[in-house]
Scaffold this motif. Structure first.
Motif, PDB file in Angstrom:
ATOM      1  N   VAL A 165      36.321  49.047  11.741  1.00 39.16           N
ATOM      2  CA  VAL A 165      37.501  48.192  11.913  1.00 39.16           C
ATOM      3  C   VAL A 165      38.660  49.026  12.452  1.00 39.16           C
ATOM      4  CG1 VAL A 165      39.168  46.720  10.717  1.00 39.16           C
ATOM      5  CG2 VAL A 165      36.740  46.618  10.109  1.00 39.16           C
ATOM      6  N   ALA A 166      39.450  48.423  13.330  1.00 35.09           N
ATOM      7  CA  ALA A 166      40.557  49.112  14.003  1.00 35.09           C
ATOM      8  C   ALA A 166      40.035  50.319  14.767  1.00 35.09           C
ATOM      9  CB  ALA A 166      41.637  49.529  12.992  1.00 35.09           C
ATOM     10  N   GLY A 167      38.841  50.167  15.306  1.00 39.66           N
ATOM     11  CA  GLY A 167      38.181  51.287  15.994  1.00 39.66           C
ATOM     12  C   GLY A 167      38.113  51.114  17.493  1.00 39.66           C
ATOM     13  N   GLY A 168      39.145  50.486  18.065  1.00 49.05           N
ATOM     14  CA  GLY A 168      39.120  50.052  19.456  1.00 49.05           C
ATOM     15  C   GLY A 168      38.623  51.026  20.491  1.00 49.05           C
ATOM     16  N   THR A 169      39.005  52.307  20.408  1.00 48.06           N
ATOM     17  CA  THR A 169      38.592  53.246  21.459  1.00 48.06           C
ATOM     18  C   THR A 169      37.216  53.853  21.216  1.00 48.06           C
ATOM     19  OG1 THR A 169      39.785  55.077  20.417  1.00 48.06           O
ATOM     20  CG2 THR A 169      40.977  53.814  22.063  1.00 48.06           C
ATOM     21  N   GLY A 170      36.576  53.507  20.108  1.00 45.94           N
ATOM     22  CA  GLY A 170      35.166  53.838  19.925  1.00 45.94           C
ATOM     23  C   GLY A 170      34.835  55.198  19.352  1.00 45.94           C
ATOM     24  N   ASP A 171      35.821  55.961  18.909  1.00 43.18           N
ATOM     25  CA  ASP A 171      35.543  57.326  18.434  1.00 43.18           C
ATOM     26  C   ASP A 171      34.531  57.369  17.292  1.00 43.18           C
ATOM     27  OD1 ASP A 171      37.149  58.477  20.270  1.00 43.18           O
ATOM     28  OD2 ASP A 171      38.606  59.321  18.877  1.00 43.18           O
ATOM     29  N   ILE A 172      34.677  56.504  16.312  1.00 43.34           N
ATOM     30  CA  ILE A 172      33.756  56.500  15.172  1.00 43.34           C
ATOM     31  C   ILE A 172      32.412  55.912  15.595  1.00 43.34           C
ATOM     32  CG2 ILE A 172      33.377  55.681  12.812  1.00 43.34           C
ATOM     33  CD1 ILE A 172      35.653  57.748  13.158  1.00 43.34           C
ATOM     34  N   ALA A 173      32.431  54.862  16.397  1.00 43.42           N
ATOM     35  CA  ALA A 173      31.197  54.214  16.840  1.00 43.42           C
ATOM     36  C   ALA A 173      30.318  55.182  17.619  1.00 43.42           C
ATOM     37  CB  ALA A 173      31.528  52.992  17.696  1.00 43.42           C
ATOM     38  N   PHE A 174      30.903  55.930  18.546  1.00 41.04           N
ATOM     39  CA  PHE A 174      30.118  56.860  19.357  1.00 41.04           C
ATOM     40  C   PHE A 174      29.549  57.978  18.486  1.00 41.04           C
ATOM     41  CE2 PHE A 174      33.360  55.731  22.880  1.00 41.04           C
ATOM     42  CZ  PHE A 174      32.743  54.502  23.060  1.00 41.04           C
ATOM     43  N   ARG A 175      30.320  58.438  17.538  1.00 38.59           N
ATOM     44  CA  ARG A 175      29.831  59.479  16.630  1.00 38.59           C
ATOM     45  C   ARG A 175      28.676  58.953  15.775  1.00 38.59           C
ATOM     46  NH1 ARG A 175      34.872  61.178  17.731  1.00 38.59           N
ATOM     47  NH2 ARG A 175      35.351  63.411  17.526  1.00 38.59           N
ATOM     48  N   PHE A 176      28.800  57.706  15.348  1.00 34.17           N
ATOM     49  CA  PHE A 176      27.732  57.077  14.561  1.00 34.17           C
ATOM     50  C   PHE A 176      26.432  57.034  15.371  1.00 34.17           C
ATOM     51  CE2 PHE A 176      25.425  53.081  13.687  1.00 34.17           C
ATOM     52  CZ  PHE A 176      25.138  53.230  12.337  1.00 34.17           C
ATOM     53  N   ILE A 177      26.512  56.594  16.601  1.00 39.52           N
ATOM     54  CA  ILE A 177      25.325  56.519  17.461  1.00 39.52           C
ATOM     55  C   ILE A 177      24.726  57.904  17.672  1.00 39.52           C
ATOM     56  CG2 ILE A 177      24.551  56.016  19.819  1.00 39.52           C
ATOM     57  CD1 ILE A 177      26.555  53.661  19.802  1.00 39.52           C
ATOM     58  N   ASN A 178      25.571  58.889  17.944  1.00 40.04           N
ATOM     59  CA  ASN A 178      25.079  60.259  18.139  1.00 40.04           C
ATOM     60  C   ASN A 178      24.393  60.790  16.884  1.00 40.04           C
ATOM     61  OD1 ASN A 178      26.126  60.295  20.725  1.00 40.04           O
ATOM     62  ND2 ASN A 178      27.996  61.374  20.154  1.00 40.04           N
ATOM     63  N   TYR A 179      24.986  60.497  15.730  1.00 40.25           N
ATOM     64  CA  TYR A 179      24.455  60.991  14.463  1.00 40.25           C
ATOM     65  C   TYR A 179      23.075  60.399  14.195  1.00 40.25           C
ATOM     66  CZ  TYR A 179      24.876  62.858   9.692  1.00 40.25           C
ATOM     67  OH  TYR A 179      24.690  63.570   8.532  1.00 40.25           O
ATOM     68  N   VAL A 180      22.953  59.086  14.383  1.00 42.69           N
ATOM     69  CA  VAL A 180      21.671  58.425  14.136  1.00 42.69           C
ATOM     70  C   VAL A 180      20.617  58.920  15.131  1.00 42.69           C
ATOM     71  CG1 VAL A 180      20.466  56.207  14.154  1.00 42.69           C
ATOM     72  CG2 VAL A 180      22.717  56.390  13.092  1.00 42.69           C
TER      73      VAL A 180
END
Length: 318
Positions: free
Chosen positions: A103-118
């Motif tokens: 949430v409030a993650g508009g520029t994707g920093d956490i999302a991209f890290r999540f994908i990389n981690y998985v």
């Protein structure tokens, strides 16, 4: 799967909210015969404003800074924000198949890290399989890699939810440029009234966003609602420095340097003055921990980073 989580019925939750509103109305009538105020006062940085005015002002801030948001984060923190976000992912330690709401993650920093981690977890699993089967043929090894490539996230999915269209626009362009497409969705939504079903996600994250929410308690209740039983809440946010010397330096840097950087880099002094002030108005680590517990979370804890410049708060829906 993502579509079913994003679009769905919220009748039960809405019914509960309607009941709560009726109770508040009855209390108001009993106490003085007047309806409760529909738009109370709150703070916007160091200013006192109406709640609706704060929502509009915060939206304008992030609309103004969206295009320079990542550059300013690097400039303001000297790149340290990247390490803080990496730390958040290591604490999360998501497994293949995890469903994340950022949430409030508009520029994707956490999302991209999540994908990389998985992905990295899946790659380690392949390597372990290959080491345990030394006699595999070249064709079998190629087949294994090919199969894993098609399911590199193991069913994991991340939904980025942000109230600001400009922030989402920046995030989408960034994902295309960096090659992130699988296992990723973008949704326009309000942290205080999320457009998702109950019990939809394994993990909820919000990084440097919750202090900008008008009703933090309501955002926490929404986080609890959309998490599955056993799901985890993680919040990375600026907090209260616990070292007096570092606190003095931090205040000096925050009020004398950051707004200047905002003017030079983003052409926007006022937005970054607000962001600095909003940090000072955010509850302390202990106070915020109690708010998370009040929302229903258990095993609530926090970890200070940088002597409390930021903190990672964690809780579970048990």
């Amino acid at each position: 799967m993502a579509a079913s989580m994003v679009v769905g019925s919220r009748r039960v939750w809405d019914g509960c909210r309607r009941g709560q509103r009726v109770l508040r109305l009855l209390r108001g009538l009993c106490s003085g015969g007047q309806r409760p105020a529909t738009d109370g006062e709150t703070h916007f940085g160091f200013q006192t404003v109406s709640e609706s005015e704060k929502s509009e002002k915060v939206y304008q801030v992030f609309e103004n800074v969206a295009k320079k948001y990542d550059l300013m984060n690097d400039s303001m923190s000297l790149g340290i924000h990247r390490l803080w976000k990496d730390n958040l992912l290591h604490q999360m330690n998501p497994y293949p198949g995890s469903q994340l709401l950022d949430v409030a993650g508009g520029t994707g920093d956490i999302a991209f890290r999540f994908i990389n981690y998985v992905r990295s977890q899946r790659e380690r699993r392949i390597q372990q399989q290959l080491r345990s089967h030394q006699n595999l043929s070249w064709q079998e090894i190629t087949k294994l890699y090919h199969e894993e490539d098609h399911q590199s996230l193991g069913g994991s999915h991340v939904v980025v939810c942000d109230i600001n269209k400009e922030m989402l626009k920046v995030g989408k362009k960034k994902s295309q440029r960096l090659g992130y497409s699988k296992g990723l969705s973008w949704v326009l939504g309000d942290a205080e009234e999320l457009p998702f079903n109950n019990d939809s996600f394994d993990i909820y994250t919000i990084a440097f966003g919750i202090r900008n929410v008008t009703h933090i308690d309501q955002a926490l209740q929404e986080a609890y609602r959309v998490l599955k039983p056993g799901g985890r809440f993680l919040c990375l946010e600026f907090s209260h420095v616990n070292n007096s010397f570092i606190s003095s330096l931090y205040d000096l840097y925050s009020f004398q340097v950051i707004p200047v950087l905002g003017e030079v880099i983003a052409g926007d002094w006022k937005s970054y003055q607000y962001l600095v002030e909003s940090i000072r108005r955010f509850p302390s680590q202990v106070e915020f921990k109690e708010m998370i517990e009040d929302a229903g979370f258990l095993k609530v804890d926090y970890q200070n980073l940088g002597s409390g410049i930021v903190a990672i708060h964690s809780g579970f829906k048990l």
